[in-house]
Design a protein around this motif. Sequence first.
Motif, PDB file in Angstrom:
ATOM      1  N   VAL A 183       0.873  -1.167   0.000  1.00 25.40           N
ATOM      2  CA  VAL A 183       0.000   0.000   0.000  1.00 25.40           C
ATOM      3  C   VAL A 183       0.914   1.222   0.000  1.00 25.40           C
ATOM      4  O   VAL A 183       1.614   1.483   0.983  1.00 25.40           O
ATOM      5  N   VAL A 184       0.941   1.935  -1.113  1.00 23.18           N
ATOM      6  CA  VAL A 184       1.817   3.094  -1.278  1.00 23.18           C
ATOM      7  C   VAL A 184       0.990   4.354  -1.050  1.00 23.18           C
ATOM      8  O   VAL A 184       0.050   4.628  -1.797  1.00 23.18           O
ATOM      9  N   GLU A 185       1.341   5.111  -0.010  1.00 22.24           N
ATOM     10  CA  GLU A 185       0.587   6.309   0.360  1.00 22.24           C
ATOM     11  C   GLU A 185       1.163   7.582  -0.257  1.00 22.24           C
ATOM     12  O   GLU A 185       0.411   8.502  -0.573  1.00 22.24           O
ATOM     13  N   GLU A 186       2.491   7.655  -0.361  1.00 20.74           N
ATOM     14  CA  GLU A 186       3.131   8.853  -0.899  1.00 20.74           C
ATOM     15  C   GLU A 186       4.342   8.458  -1.730  1.00 20.74           C
ATOM     16  O   GLU A 186       5.056   7.520  -1.386  1.00 20.74           O
ATOM     17  N   VAL A 187       4.576   9.215  -2.796  1.00 23.71           N
ATOM     18  CA  VAL A 187       5.745   9.022  -3.653  1.00 23.71           C
ATOM     19  C   VAL A 187       6.346  10.389  -3.928  1.00 23.71           C
ATOM     20  O   VAL A 187       5.622  11.333  -4.250  1.00 23.71           O
ATOM     21  N   SER A 188       7.669  10.508  -3.777  1.00 23.65           N
ATOM     22  CA  SER A 188       8.329  11.755  -4.138  1.00 23.65           C
ATOM     23  C   SER A 188       9.661  11.454  -4.800  1.00 23.65           C
ATOM     24  O   SER A 188      10.180  10.340  -4.712  1.00 23.65           O
ATOM     25  N   GLY A 189      10.208  12.455  -5.461  1.00 17.54           N
ATOM     26  CA  GLY A 189      11.445  12.301  -6.210  1.00 17.54           C
ATOM     27  C   GLY A 189      11.191  12.535  -7.685  1.00 17.54           C
ATOM     28  O   GLY A 189      10.081  12.865  -8.097  1.00 17.54           O
ATOM     29  N   THR A 190      12.228  12.374  -8.476  1.00 19.20           N
ATOM     30  CA  THR A 190      12.138  12.574  -9.915  1.00 19.20           C
ATOM     31  C   THR A 190      12.295  11.239 -10.622  1.00 19.20           C
ATOM     32  O   THR A 190      13.249  10.504 -10.356  1.00 19.20           O
ATOM     33  N   GLN A 191      11.349  10.914 -11.506  1.00 19.13           N
ATOM     34  CA  GLN A 191      11.329   9.635 -12.222  1.00 19.13           C
ATOM     35  C   GLN A 191      11.490   8.473 -11.230  1.00 19.13           C
ATOM     36  O   GLN A 191      12.241   7.527 -11.459  1.00 19.13           O
ATOM     37  N   THR A 192      10.759   8.563 -10.136  1.00 20.24           N
ATOM     38  CA  THR A 192      10.845   7.602  -9.048  1.00 20.24           C
ATOM     39  C   THR A 192      10.199   6.277  -9.439  1.00 20.24           C
ATOM     40  O   THR A 192       9.132   6.253 -10.046  1.00 20.24           O
ATOM     41  N   SER A 193      10.856   5.173  -9.059  1.00 20.44           N
ATOM     42  CA  SER A 193      10.284   3.853  -9.300  1.00 20.44           C
ATOM     43  C   SER A 193      10.689   2.907  -8.180  1.00 20.44           C
ATOM     44  O   SER A 193      11.716   3.078  -7.530  1.00 20.44           O
ATOM     45  N   LEU A 194       9.842   1.903  -7.975  1.00 21.87           N
ATOM     46  CA  LEU A 194      10.106   0.848  -7.004  1.00 21.87           C
ATOM     47  C   LEU A 194       9.847  -0.479  -7.686  1.00 21.87           C
ATOM     48  O   LEU A 194       8.737  -0.725  -8.181  1.00 21.87           O
ATOM     49  N   ASP A 195      10.883  -1.312  -7.770  1.00 23.72           N
ATOM     50  CA  ASP A 195      10.751  -2.669  -8.296  1.00 23.72           C
ATOM     51  C   ASP A 195      10.837  -3.612  -7.110  1.00 23.72           C
ATOM     52  O   ASP A 195      11.894  -3.743  -6.485  1.00 23.72           O
ATOM     53  N   ALA A 196       9.713  -4.250  -6.775  1.00 24.03           N
ATOM     54  CA  ALA A 196       9.634  -5.110  -5.596  1.00 24.03           C
ATOM     55  C   ALA A 196       9.397  -6.552  -6.017  1.00 24.03           C
ATOM     56  O   ALA A 196       8.599  -6.827  -6.923  1.00 24.03           O
TER      57      ALA A 196
END
Length: 111
Positions: free
Chosen positions: A37-50
């Motif tokens: 459950v992702v509530e907030e994302v910040s940064g530039t061209q942000t990604s998360l590979d899980a």
Amino acid sequence: MKNFHASVVERRITVTEDFASHPMEAGWASEAIFFLVVEEVSGTQTSLDAVVEISADGINWIPEGTAFPTISSEGHYAVKVGHFGNWLRVYGKMGGANPAFKLSVHLHLKG
């Protein structure tokens, strides 16, 4: 009668670099569902590979083969796992400039 267990593995943590969730023993279960459950994302061209990882001993980890779709926005994400032995966790690799994700990891087990 089936057994069921729901755990909040990580609650509303902010990750800014590659991370691994707390490991969970799940050997009694025949199926598992991980939720991110992702509530907030910040940064530039942000990604998360899980990805889901498994372990024979709870210390040394290898990829199980199940991966979340690349995450770059807020939302609810889930993957199902069917063959996993005893130990499970989620490993996340961050991408982009100054990435930050505020997220929770949930694990539901049924056996």
